[in-house]
Scaffold this active site. Structure first.
Site, PDB file in Angstrom:
ATOM      1  NE  ARG A   1      -3.493   2.419   2.615  1.00 32.28           N
ATOM      2  CZ  ARG A   1      -4.491   2.582   3.485  1.00 32.28           C
ATOM      3  NH1 ARG A   1      -4.779   1.633   4.352  1.00 32.28           N
ATOM      4  NH2 ARG A   1      -5.200   3.686   3.475  1.00 32.28           N
TER       5      ARG A   1
ATOM      6  CB  CYS B   1     -18.246  -0.167  -0.121  1.00 30.91           C
ATOM      7  SG  CYS B   1     -17.272   1.337   0.156  1.00 30.91           S
TER       8      CYS B   1
ATOM      9  CE1 TYR C   1     -11.463   5.776  -1.493  1.00 34.89           C
ATOM     10  CE2 TYR C   1     -13.652   5.777  -0.512  1.00 34.89           C
ATOM     11  CZ  TYR C   1     -12.331   5.348  -0.510  1.00 34.89           C
ATOM     12  OH  TYR C   1     -11.891   4.509   0.484  1.00 34.89           O
TER      13      TYR C   1
END
Length: 421
Positions: free
Chosen positions: A90, A164, A244
């Site tokens: 990551r 999610c 996002y």
């Protein structure tokens, strides 16, 4: 009822355990198996899991194993929450895209593609082993990038639904602002995973009054601050975008910010060390407050509700999930995976009808869906050209020189996970 959690050694897991304990009437779990190759982490998390259940009077059995096949054997549902390459991968995903002036993020843009390439083959192998053990088991995918991973699972014929926590986070936020019970708040939530908009907020169910205009008028400043977007933009759009969307609506601003502070991966790595030290304390018998900063808020409640609906324990339900489009958004292929409200029962998830999507949103959804199609092809078949094409198609890349530079860096940083490279 037996559930298996793949990636059970994650520091997220106590959040999940707490949900199982509190919502045991919704989902009566008799056995919970935590599966993870990291034996040391697994024992710390497993010990805390047992103490959480005991404190809350839950008599379910918690077992731990590094043997995947043994862990999923006989499971009614399997939850996927793994991270291939760990936080080290990551960290790379969040840094090398910045060298090309692009967002470095673990699910969005070039970093998200890298994660998909590492993750899809591993998840498909796990799913095949689940199918051999119990063909009727449901797979609940919380592993990012959820849309691409869920699409891979569904295309391979697995009984899978993606999940999610963005939608349930918004639901809880709006409920607090409205002084309402969360269950009374229905979201007109639509788009793709990590590319969604709340087009309506209805009190009392899908047919209730839309109070989104009121929320924007009375709480627009606070909502905009949470999203780190201008209040004027929310007013002009008339919707609440997922956070996002900031990577799209304020790309250059975000790239500048990311280049001036430690990566989120570095923050999470430090947090995980602290959490694991806490988990090793035999006196700790509840999830620590620090876990709220780790991410995944309300994941446990969403997961419990979804598993209960799929396994028939809670009756049919309506929930925001990731599943086949199946004509819901007519400008997308039926086998695209969208994120929207769906009717969920033991036969699976069926998206509810949604009003026509404004071209402002539909255009971005179509473009990212095309990228996801190319990304999945690259994850399944490999090859530098397929990686390049996926990057070139992404709205946050879109230039051949950028795509070339990003492709070289992606492959260089992920060779150990890409057999074809």
């Amino acid at each position: 009822m037996k559930l298996a959690v793949i990636g059970g050694g994650s520091t997220y897991t106590p959040e999940l355990i707490d949900g199982f304990a509190r919502l045991r009437d919704t989902l009566p779990v008799a056995e919970l198996v935590l599966v993870d190759p990291a034996a040391g982490r697994l024992e710390l998390v497993g010990g805390l899991a047992r103490r959480i259940l005991a404190k809350q009077g839950h008599d379910g059995l918690v077992t731990t194993t590094s043997d995947l096949d043994a862990g999923v054997d006989g499971a009614d549902a399997v939850l996927l929450q793994l991270r291939v390459g760990g936080q080290a991968a990551r960290q790379r995903d969040e840094t090398w895209p910045l060298e090309c002036g692009c967002v470095g993020q673990e699910t969005t843009g070039a970093g998200g593609l890298a994660k998909a390439l590492r993750t899809v083959p591993v998840v498909l192998d796990i799913a095949e082993r689940v199918r051999r053990s119990n063909p009727r088991a449901w797979i609940i995918d919380f592993t990012n990038p959820v849309g691409i991973v869920t699409r891979a699972l569904l295309r391979a014929g697995h009984r899978a639904v993606g999940l999610c926590n963005v939608a349930i986070g918004f639901q809880r936020r709006f409920a607090r602002l409205l002084d309402a019970e969360p269950g009374a708040v229905h979201l007109d939530h639509v788009g793709l995973n990590h590319l969604t908009w709340e087009r309506g907020v209805r009190l009392g169910g899908p047919e209730g009054a839309d109070v989104l205009p009121r929320l924007l008028a009375e709480h627009g400043d606070a909502l905009a601050a949470d999203l780190r977007l201008p209040r004027a933009l929310l007013d002009r759009l008339g919707v609440v975008p997922s956070y996002y969307l900031r990577y799209f609506y304020a790309h250059d601003e975000v790239v500048h910010e990311l280049g001036t502070k430690p990566s989120r991966a570095a923050e999470v790595t430090a947090m995980e060390r602290e959490l694991l030290a806490m988990y090793g304390d035999p006196a700790l018998d509840e999830k620590p407050e620090l876990l709220a900063k780790r991410g995944g808020a309300f994941y446990s409640e969403a997961a419990v509700d979804l598993a209960a609906a799929l396994l028939g324990g809670g009756g049919p339900a309506t929930q925001v999930v990731n599943t086949y489009n199946a004509g819901t958004l007519p400008f997308l292929p039926d086998d695209a995976v969208i994120e929207a409200q769906a009717a969920v029962d033991p036969s699976g998830a069926s998206p509810l009808a949604v009003p026509e999507l404004d071209p402002l949103f539909a255009g971005l959804v179509a473009a990212v869906t095309a990228y996801e199609d190319l990304a999945l092809d690259a994850a399944l078949r490999g090859g530098r050209d397929r990686v390049f094409k996926a990057l070139l198609a992404h709205p946050l890349v879109g230039q051949y020189a950028l795509a070339e530079g990003l492709t070289d860096r992606l492959i260089a940083h992920n060779r150990e996970h890409l057999p074809w490279a």
